[in-house]
Design a protein around this motif. Structure first.
Motif, short mmCIF file in Angstrom:
data_model
loop_
_atom_site.label_atom_id
_atom_site.label_comp_id
_atom_site.label_asym_id
_atom_site.label_seq_id
_atom_site.Cartn_x
_atom_site.Cartn_y
_atom_site.Cartn_z
N VAL A 92 0.82 -1.22 0.00
CA VAL A 92 0.00 0.00 0.00
C VAL A 92 0.85 1.27 0.00
CG1 VAL A 92 -2.02 -1.06 1.04
CG2 VAL A 92 -0.31 -0.02 2.51
N GLU A 93 2.15 1.13 0.32
CA GLU A 93 3.00 2.32 0.30
C GLU A 93 3.32 2.72 -1.14
OE1 GLU A 93 6.38 2.18 2.94
OE2 GLU A 93 7.40 3.73 1.78
N GLY A 94 3.44 1.72 -2.02
CA GLY A 94 3.70 2.02 -3.43
C GLY A 94 2.43 1.87 -4.25
N ASN A 95 2.59 1.81 -5.55
CA ASN A 95 1.45 1.54 -6.44
C ASN A 95 1.79 0.28 -7.23
OD1 ASN A 95 -0.15 3.95 -5.87
ND2 ASN A 95 1.60 5.02 -6.74
N SER A 127 -1.07 6.47 -1.92
CA SER A 127 -1.29 7.35 -3.09
C SER A 127 -0.18 8.34 -3.34
CB SER A 127 -2.62 8.11 -2.95
OG SER A 127 -3.69 7.21 -3.05
N LYS A 128 1.07 7.88 -3.25
CA LYS A 128 2.17 8.69 -3.77
C LYS A 128 2.17 8.48 -5.27
CE LYS A 128 5.62 6.98 -1.20
NZ LYS A 128 6.97 6.83 -0.60
N ASN A 129 2.67 9.44 -6.01
CA ASN A 129 2.70 9.26 -7.46
C ASN A 129 4.00 9.75 -8.07
OD1 ASN A 129 2.07 8.83 -10.10
ND2 ASN A 129 0.78 10.63 -10.29
N PRO A 130 5.11 9.04 -7.80
CA PRO A 130 6.38 9.48 -8.38
C PRO A 130 6.39 9.20 -9.89
CG PRO A 130 6.66 7.41 -7.20
CD PRO A 130 5.24 7.84 -6.98
N CYS A 146 8.87 0.71 -6.22
CA CYS A 146 10.10 0.59 -5.42
C CYS A 146 9.76 0.26 -3.97
CB CYS A 146 10.89 1.89 -5.49
SG CYS A 146 12.41 1.85 -4.55
N VAL A 147 10.49 -0.69 -3.38
CA VAL A 147 10.29 -1.03 -1.97
C VAL A 147 11.48 -0.59 -1.12
CG1 VAL A 147 8.66 -2.90 -2.38
CG2 VAL A 147 11.11 -3.39 -2.40
N LEU A 148 12.36 0.22 -1.69
CA LEU A 148 13.50 0.79 -0.98
C LEU A 148 14.39 -0.28 -0.33
CD1 LEU A 148 11.67 3.81 0.66
CD2 LEU A 148 13.21 3.87 -1.30
N CYS A 149 14.58 -1.40 -1.03
CA CYS A 149 15.42 -2.47 -0.50
C CYS A 149 16.89 -2.11 -0.61
CB CYS A 149 15.14 -3.78 -1.23
SG CYS A 149 15.69 -3.77 -2.95
N GLY A 150 17.20 -1.18 -1.51
CA GLY A 150 18.59 -0.74 -1.65
C GLY A 150 19.48 -1.71 -2.41
N LEU A 167 20.27 6.24 -1.61
CA LEU A 167 19.00 6.51 -0.93
C LEU A 167 19.06 7.94 -0.45
CD1 LEU A 167 18.80 3.18 1.05
CD2 LEU A 167 17.07 3.94 -0.58
N GLU A 168 17.98 8.72 -0.70
CA GLU A 168 17.95 10.08 -0.17
C GLU A 168 16.64 10.32 0.56
OE1 GLU A 168 18.25 12.90 -3.37
OE2 GLU A 168 16.19 12.58 -4.00
N GLY A 169 16.62 11.29 1.45
CA GLY A 169 15.43 11.60 2.24
C GLY A 169 15.34 10.71 3.46
N ARG A 170 14.35 11.00 4.30
CA ARG A 170 14.19 10.27 5.56
C ARG A 170 12.79 9.70 5.67
NH1 ARG A 170 18.77 8.94 8.05
NH2 ARG A 170 20.28 10.61 7.88
N GLY A 171 12.66 8.60 6.38
CA GLY A 171 11.35 8.04 6.71
C GLY A 171 10.50 7.84 5.47
N ILE A 172 9.26 8.30 5.52
CA ILE A 172 8.30 8.07 4.45
C ILE A 172 8.73 8.77 3.16
CG2 ILE A 172 6.72 10.01 4.86
CD1 ILE A 172 5.62 6.37 4.46
N ARG A 173 9.65 9.75 3.26
CA ARG A 173 10.09 10.49 2.07
C ARG A 173 11.35 9.88 1.45
NH1 ARG A 173 8.39 14.42 5.47
NH2 ARG A 173 6.50 15.51 4.82
#
Lengths: 234, 180
Positions: A92-95, A127-130, A146-150, A167-173
């Protein structure tokens, strides 16, 4: 290398000094679910899907070295519930539109959801929309998936010697950054790089190769993820 | 002889693929007809409920006010409500519009399209009003069971329906849980 034994799911198993719990378990034919871990890369410890109980405490199997005093449980109802929750929240964090994704059937995120019997994520979507970056001739990056697995970050640095991703930004960003502000096409990423094909989802994908494997012949159509590790034991 | 269980089906914002998949159970459809009676459903073209129904099958997500009304009436009339297919479970392909504001979607389709001359956004009162986004069914009413797939294979539908008609919980094996 020195050999020793520790207790894994109630039985003694052998491990080599320096092996992580996850590597030792793989050697013993015990599959610990994992997402950000890849056997060719240094462990990242990002996703926490491989969390196990070490003498009653939750620990990362991919980063925690095995030791002779350990009593490890990998497959309890509690741990599998944690894992299912992590997977569901990543959905649900991604699309993640599985029906239209070229990675469907070969996707490790999807395969883990299958393994844990998820019918649908029940949380509201974020509902982020990168935007999709298709500026590279051979590879595109779709941060919706993306699941930010790195993995791309580590593969580019360790295997390709390029550090195209970060990886850039913190937490949910938090998001995957590139080493060029002008898009993937202006980076040094090559079609044959390890980073180009190491993504567990459909976020970093080679162009012009999607949908070539028929339904039923893809990696996780018939057998759950991890079956190849569990089979080794027999 | 006790009355046969009654089954109702509908397609909200979907493509009817899940209904096609139900027809794909091949000759088992003869068994099915022997086992159940269909109430409101596009299969028999009954437009409104004739009474309480045992099992309701929902295909498609919720994208407009008519979908909400139909879904609520299914919840009211059906003992067990089963959401079927990716659209009903997650919004599916129609929910890709959730990534674009509704106003922009409508303007792109009816005002700015490259082949449009003198376009207008339809506002006839007969046309259901679109919701701000496409919702999965479980965000609108309580759903008892979910069958994933795009569409769920005939085996998924048959396994689940057979279990439900026996009063059991549908259990899907590994090969039957698929999101595509």
């Amino acid at each position: 290398m020195k050999k020793f034994t520790f207790v894994l799911n109630g039985r003694d198993v052998e491990a080599l000094e320096g092996q992580s719990i996850l590597e030792a378990a793989d050697g013993a034919g015990v599959y610990i679910p994992r997402l950000c871990y890849h056997k060719d890369l240094l462990p990242g410890g990002h996703c926490r899907v491989c969390s196990v109980k070490v003498n009653g405490k939750v620990a990362n199997a991919c980063t925690m070295p095995a030791a002779d005093w350990m009593v490890v449980d990998t497959d309890t109802e509690e741990l599998n519930e944690y894992r299912r929750l992590i997977i569901e929240l990543l959905f649900v964090e991604g699309n993640h539109f599985c029906p239209i994704c070229e990675k469907s059937g070969d996707c490790e995120l999807q395969a883990l959801a299958y393994k844990f019997g998820m019918t649908a994520p029940l949380w509201p979507t974020l509902s982020k929309n990168p935007p999709v970056d298709a500026s590279h001739p051979d590879v595109f990056i779709d941060r919706n998936r993306c699941v930010l697995c790195g993995r791309c970050v580590r593969a580019s640095r360790e295997r390709d010697g390029k550090s195209v991703f970060g990886l850039e930004g913190r937490g949910i960003r938090t998001r995957i950054a590139l080493d060029s502000l002008d898009g993937l096409g202006m980076t040094a990423l090559g079609r044959n790089d390890a980073a180009a094909t190491i993504c567990p989802t459909g976020s970093l994908v080679l162009k012009r190769v999607g949908f070539t494997t028929p339904y039923g012949a893809r990696a996780y159509d018939k057998a759950p993820i991890g079956s190849e590790i569990e089979k080794k034991e027999e | 002889m006790a009355a046969k269980p009654r089954v109702a089906t509908c397609s909200l914002t979907g493509c009817f693929g899940c209904h096609m998949s139900l027809l794909d159970i091949d000759e088992r459809i003869i068994d099915l007809i022997g086992l159940v009676d269909f109430d409101k459903s596009p299969i028999d073209d009954i437009k409104s409920f004739t009474g309480p129904v045992d099992v309701g099958i929902i295909e498609g997500g919720v994208s407009n006010d008519e979908n909400v009304e139909v879904l609520r009436s299914f919840r009211e009339h059906c003992g067990v409500l089963v959401a079927v297919g990716e659209c009903a479970l997650t919004g599916g392909v129609p929910s890709m519009r959730n990534l674009v504001p509704l106003k922009e979607c409508l303007e792109e389709a009816y005002l700015k399209g490259p082949t449009l001359v003198g376009g207008a956004i339809p506002n006839d009162p007969e046309i259901p009003l679109l919701l701000d986004r496409v919702y999965p069914c479980h965000e609108v009413v309580r759903i008892d069971y979910m069958l994933p797939g795009c569409p769920p294979s005939a085996d998924v539908l048959w396994t689940a329906l057979a279990a439900l008609l026996k009063g059991e919980e549908p259990k899907l094996g590994y090969e039957l849980i698929k999101y595509d």
